[in-house]
Design a protein around this motif. Structure first.
Motif, short mmCIF file in Angstrom:
data_model
loop_
_atom_site.label_atom_id
_atom_site.label_comp_id
_atom_site.label_asym_id
_atom_site.label_seq_id
_atom_site.Cartn_x
_atom_site.Cartn_y
_atom_site.Cartn_z
N ILE A 105 0.84 -1.20 0.00
CA ILE A 105 0.00 0.00 0.00
C ILE A 105 0.88 1.25 0.00
O ILE A 105 0.64 2.20 -0.76
CB ILE A 105 -0.95 0.00 1.21
CG1 ILE A 105 -1.96 -1.15 1.10
CG2 ILE A 105 -1.68 1.34 1.32
CD1 ILE A 105 -2.79 -1.36 2.35
N ALA A 106 1.89 1.25 0.85
CA ALA A 106 2.78 2.42 0.94
C ALA A 106 3.47 2.68 -0.40
O ALA A 106 3.60 3.83 -0.83
CB ALA A 106 3.82 2.20 2.03
N THR A 107 3.91 1.60 -1.07
CA THR A 107 4.59 1.75 -2.36
C THR A 107 3.67 2.41 -3.38
O THR A 107 4.11 3.21 -4.20
CB THR A 107 5.04 0.37 -2.87
OG1 THR A 107 5.93 -0.22 -1.91
CG2 THR A 107 5.77 0.49 -4.19
N ARG A 108 2.37 2.09 -3.31
CA ARG A 108 1.42 2.63 -4.29
C ARG A 108 1.02 4.07 -3.99
O ARG A 108 0.70 4.83 -4.91
CB ARG A 108 0.17 1.75 -4.34
CG ARG A 108 0.41 0.40 -5.01
CD ARG A 108 -0.87 -0.43 -5.06
NE ARG A 108 -0.66 -1.67 -5.78
CZ ARG A 108 -0.79 -1.81 -7.09
NH1 ARG A 108 -1.12 -0.76 -7.83
NH2 ARG A 108 -0.59 -2.97 -7.67
N ILE A 109 0.99 4.46 -2.72
CA ILE A 109 0.44 5.77 -2.40
C ILE A 109 1.48 6.84 -2.12
O ILE A 109 1.17 8.03 -2.17
CB ILE A 109 -0.53 5.70 -1.20
CG1 ILE A 109 0.21 5.39 0.11
CG2 ILE A 109 -1.64 4.69 -1.46
CD1 ILE A 109 -0.68 5.42 1.34
N VAL A 110 2.74 6.46 -1.85
CA VAL A 110 3.70 7.44 -1.38
C VAL A 110 4.01 8.52 -2.43
O VAL A 110 4.17 9.70 -2.09
CB VAL A 110 5.01 6.75 -0.92
CG1 VAL A 110 5.69 6.01 -2.06
CG2 VAL A 110 5.96 7.78 -0.30
N ALA A 159 6.94 -2.16 8.66
CA ALA A 159 7.93 -1.91 7.60
C ALA A 159 7.63 -0.62 6.86
O ALA A 159 8.54 0.10 6.46
CB ALA A 159 7.96 -3.08 6.64
N SER A 160 6.34 -0.32 6.69
CA SER A 160 5.95 0.87 5.94
C SER A 160 6.41 2.14 6.62
O SER A 160 6.90 3.07 5.98
CB SER A 160 4.43 0.89 5.77
OG SER A 160 3.98 -0.29 5.16
N ALA A 161 6.26 2.20 7.94
CA ALA A 161 6.65 3.40 8.67
C ALA A 161 8.14 3.65 8.52
O ALA A 161 8.57 4.79 8.29
CB ALA A 161 6.28 3.27 10.15
#
Length: 396
Positions: free
Chosen positions: A266-271, A316-318
């Motif tokens: 999710i993070a990869t898609r929205i950052v 991991a996202s944070a």
């Protein structure tokens, strides 16, 4: 210039980030392995659970020292050679761990292994920034850090299950074998000739003068301390609080890792569209929600497992957002700032695991979660306070 030249190669564009990510899986398993088999290490080496937990604490201290020191000593070495050599050391040290005759030998091997292994994650992130266009840098770094999510999602549950059935020595042997495979893949796919900016004394001085970077490093320390108060002793705590066996513990580790994988995707898609600050707020809030859920539901296995799943979304996202924010805050300082972030990450691990060990040794099992919750609340507060003041600074 190196980044532009290398990006033009089809193999770099398609496969090099994946080879870097696979190396992070091995690094993650090497760092996290003792957390998944504390009981087996305790019994097999005739030491207490808390003493077995010191493998994580002292290992984190070596990672903390090793990350900036090795970044400085090796900054002029070509990245493909450097990263492959680091994975080779991790592989052989894990194999050596499988044959360690006693606790002291295992601790020494681990400390040497992680001092060298401290190189990998920050240098892989810096290398990823060299081989993709600037506009894709955030998602590339997040993708490379996906390896840590997979280490938790797949590696840690397997470590728990294998150790409970075949012993901790088998685990170390298999992690070592995986390291050799990852080393071969990286040599095959990562281009030659990649070099980052040299790290010298002036670089560290410039980092210390950058207020945003200093605050970002403090956030990393708080995030990791809050998590590792609980995470280091998650298996034994589940047994003490709920009576969970090895399979039930393995399931919780799997939830942690699988949802970590979901979170990083999710993070990869929205950052790139949200910006790193907004994405960081979201995932730090999920960390707080998960650790708080663990603390408030202690003793009820389904609720604790569900809380770990929420926590997993952010773990991991944070941290990958921390890497992105550091790179975008001062691109010329990125090799040093990412290395220093990795260092303070391990300061957080060492601090959290030491606090958790003290509480565990005193049978304060419920208090562990509340200490973690407090530290995570502080981390979220500081993240919120670092909101970019200019519209164009959203990425930082």
């Amino acid at each position: 210039m190196h980044g532009k030249i290398c990006y033009g190669r089809k193999v770099t564009r398609r496969f090099a980030p994946t080879s870097l990510m696979l190396g992070n899986i091995v690094t993650g398993c090497s760092v996290l392995a003792p957390a998944g088999m504390l009981h087996e290490l305790s019994e097999g080496l005739s030491v207490s659970v808390r003493t077995a937990g010191l493998l994580i604490t002292f290992g984190a201290i070596m990672l903390c020292i090793g990350s900036p020191l090795t970044a400085w000593l090796t900054s002029r070495i070509e990245r493909r050679t450097l990263l492959a050599a680091t994975l080779g050391v991790l592989a052989f040290a894990n194999v050596a761990s499988a044959f360690a005759p006693d606790y002291t030998s295992l601790l020494i091997i681990r400390m040497v292994m992680l001092f060298v292994g401290a190189l990998y994650t920050p240098q892989a992130a810096g290398t990823g920034a060299l081989i993709v266009p600037v506009e894709r840098r955030g998602s590339a770094i997040a993708y490379i850090f996906l390896g840590w999510s997979l280490a938790a999602a797949v590696g840690l549950p397997l470590i728990t299950i294998i150790a409970s059935r075949h012993g901790w020595r088998v685990v170390y042997g298999e992690v070592g074998t995986a390291g050799l495979i990852a080393c071969a893949l990286l040599l095959w796919r990562l281009p030659r000739g990649l070099k980052g900016a040299p790290v010298d004394l002036k670089t560290w001085v410039d980092l210390g003068r950058n207020r945003l970077i200093v605050v970002l490093l403090a956030i990393t320390t708080l995030q990791m301390s809050g998590q590792f108060v609980v995470f280091t002793f998650m298996g034994p705590l589940l047994t003490k609080l709920t009576g969970a066996g090895s399979d039930a513990i393995g399931l919780v580790f799997a939830l942690y890792g699988v949802f970590g994988f979901v979170g990083i995707m999710i993070a990869t898609r929205i950052v790139d569209s949200w910006g790193a600050w907004r994405t960081s707020v979201l995932f730090t809030a999920l960390l707080l929600a998960g650790v708080s859920g663990w603390a408030l539901s202690a003793g009820v296995y389904p609720l604790m497992a569900g809380s770990v799943a929420i926590w997993g979304l952010g773990f991991a996202s944070a941290n990958s957002m921390q890497q992105v924010r550091l790179v975008t805050a001062a691109p010329p300082l990125a090799p040093a700032s990412v290395a220093l972030n990795t260092s303070v990450l391990y300061v957080g691990q060492a601090t959290g695991s030491a606090i958790g060990g003290l509480l565990y040794a005193r049978d304060l099992f419920h208090s562990v979660g509340f200490v973690g919750m407090t530290l995570m609340a502080l981390a979220l507060l500081v993240v919120v306070l670092t909101r970019p003041r200019r519209a164009g600074a959203a990425a930082a």
